[in-house]
Scaffold this active site. Sequence first.
Site, short mmCIF file in Angstrom:
data_model
loop_
_atom_site.label_atom_id
_atom_site.label_comp_id
_atom_site.label_asym_id
_atom_site.label_seq_id
_atom_site.Cartn_x
_atom_site.Cartn_y
_atom_site.Cartn_z
N HIS A 119 0.88 -1.17 0.00
CA HIS A 119 0.00 0.00 0.00
C HIS A 119 0.92 1.22 0.00
O HIS A 119 2.01 1.18 0.57
CB HIS A 119 -0.84 -0.05 1.29
CG HIS A 119 -1.91 0.96 1.39
ND1 HIS A 119 -1.66 2.28 1.68
CD2 HIS A 119 -3.26 0.85 1.28
CE1 HIS A 119 -2.81 2.94 1.74
NE2 HIS A 119 -3.80 2.10 1.50
N ASP A 196 3.32 -4.34 8.07
CA ASP A 196 2.08 -3.58 7.92
C ASP A 196 0.93 -4.55 8.13
O ASP A 196 0.64 -5.39 7.26
CB ASP A 196 2.05 -2.95 6.51
CG ASP A 196 0.73 -2.27 6.20
OD1 ASP A 196 -0.22 -2.40 7.00
OD2 ASP A 196 0.66 -1.61 5.15
N GLN A 199 -4.26 -5.08 7.05
CA GLN A 199 -5.21 -6.12 6.62
C GLN A 199 -5.01 -7.41 7.41
O GLN A 199 -5.94 -8.22 7.54
CB GLN A 199 -5.04 -6.40 5.12
CG GLN A 199 -5.27 -5.19 4.22
CD GLN A 199 -6.72 -4.71 4.22
OE1 GLN A 199 -7.65 -5.48 4.48
NE2 GLN A 199 -6.92 -3.43 3.93
N LYS A 222 -10.22 -0.63 10.67
CA LYS A 222 -10.38 -1.85 9.86
C LYS A 222 -10.69 -3.05 10.75
O LYS A 222 -10.91 -4.16 10.28
CB LYS A 222 -9.12 -2.11 9.03
CG LYS A 222 -8.89 -1.04 7.96
CD LYS A 222 -7.69 -1.36 7.13
CE LYS A 222 -7.17 -0.16 6.36
NZ LYS A 222 -7.94 0.18 5.17
N CYS A 360 -4.64 2.30 -3.71
CA CYS A 360 -3.40 2.83 -3.12
C CYS A 360 -2.23 1.88 -3.36
O CYS A 360 -1.39 1.68 -2.47
CB CYS A 360 -3.56 3.11 -1.63
SG CYS A 360 -4.78 4.36 -1.28
N1 PLP Z 1 -1.64 -0.70 4.58
C1 PLP Z 1 -2.58 -1.48 4.06
C2 PLP Z 1 -2.23 -2.87 3.63
C3 PLP Z 1 -3.89 -1.01 3.92
O1 PLP Z 1 -4.83 -1.79 3.38
C4 PLP Z 1 -4.18 0.31 4.33
C5 PLP Z 1 -5.53 0.88 4.13
O2 PLP Z 1 -6.27 0.49 3.27
C6 PLP Z 1 -3.16 1.08 4.89
C7 PLP Z 1 -1.90 0.55 5.01
C8 PLP Z 1 -3.41 2.47 5.39
O3 PLP Z 1 -4.28 2.44 6.47
P1 PLP Z 1 -4.86 3.79 7.11
O4 PLP Z 1 -5.42 4.58 5.97
O5 PLP Z 1 -5.90 3.33 8.06
O6 PLP Z 1 -3.74 4.49 7.77
#
Ligand code: PLP
Length: 402
Positions: A119, A196, A199, A222, A360
């Site tokens: 992401h 990260d 998910q 999430k 993203c």
């Molecule tokens: N990393 C992953 C794998 C994600 O799916 C997301 C959000 O969709 C993020 C990071 C960013 O999360 P946040 O927007 O809640 O900071």
Amino acid sequence: MNTIKNDFPALRQRIHGKALTYLDSGATTLKPQAVIDALTAYYTTINSNVHRGAHHLSNLATEAYEQARLRVQNFINARTSEEIIFTKGTTEAINLVARSFGEAYIREGDEILVSAMEHHANMVPWQQLCKQKNARLNVLPVLENGSLDMEALPGLLTPRTKLVAITHISNVLGTVNPIEEIIARAHAKDIPVLVDGAQGIVHSRIDVQRWDVDFYVFSGHKLYAPMGIGVLYGKAQLLNDLPPYQYGGEMIDKVRFEETTFNVLPYKFEAGTPNVGGAIGLHKAIDYLCERNLDELWKKEDEVLKYAVNQLQKIEGIRIFGTDGTRGGVISFLLEGIHPYDTGTLLDQMGIAVRTGHHCAQPLMDFYQIPGTVRASFGIYNDMQDVDILYEALLRVKRMLS
Ligand code: PLP
């Protein structure tokens, strides 16, 4: 009878005259009534700042906020609660590490390793850090089936590699990465690893000690908790050696015009008024999940996901991304000859919420040479009926646009 659905008031809405079929939990999950009630209760009663006031309500707020930290510690099996830093979310947690770890350890010529399926939140902060420091961003490639090219990993863990930053589960492909193996290989070369978990924590049990992971980050929203609250887990000995990320109230020890000394963990990294209500909501969300036997919920969610893959595969001309046999929570796909936005718009008209676009992850879209995908993502409230509704709707989209 899906009783879990009853706990989520947002599912009682009708969208464009149709019952809502919510398949966008990968972007954000709906909130159970219990979490909404916990937030309301905080703002209607306690509503105080933490760690400061001498009054009763402030003490209650401090107590609730620190209980939330303990709950998160217990949920991911961190060694101590000082290893749990509350942030706005995954993005802020990664930026915190990039800024702070970067300042302390990244020098010209050093390398940071990410993967091609990250992401943007776990790519751009490292890319920008590398630019500032004249360091190098290396990328672990993805194979056509959506798995990481693990054969390329040893060659990318070089003597100059200072950190590996990798996603647990891909938000686009659903690929469940072999995190334990990646951590073991990186640690064999004394390289710390940030995972990260945006998910990952939503679909599987996380034990940071068993993984021996150095940093683990996730977002509350999430995980059925409110927006604006997230977590950075870091090993205490690593966090202790890092400089603060932001400066201000709460994170200080003694302040003089000549010099400031900083607070201990976790407060050193929590400058300013924290999201107390959000932390309380996160506590409630974890309680809600655990009280309903989370492993059972995930098992059911996985059955629904497998059924969805099975059904969608029957649609002629569908291309499903991520075919390596692992899958957590999401299905990305394209219908032949139909732009993902058109599919998404028509599904919306039928009351079905999915996500379309690059999710993203533009470099991953470039890899597959596609503009984007349609992504259906699942939560604990989804059932086989939701899949049937999606399946029938996609057949309709095809009839209308093919
Ligand atoms: N990393 C992953 C794998 C994600 O799916 C997301 C959000 O969709 C993020 C990071 C960013 O999360 P946040 O927007 O809640 O900071």
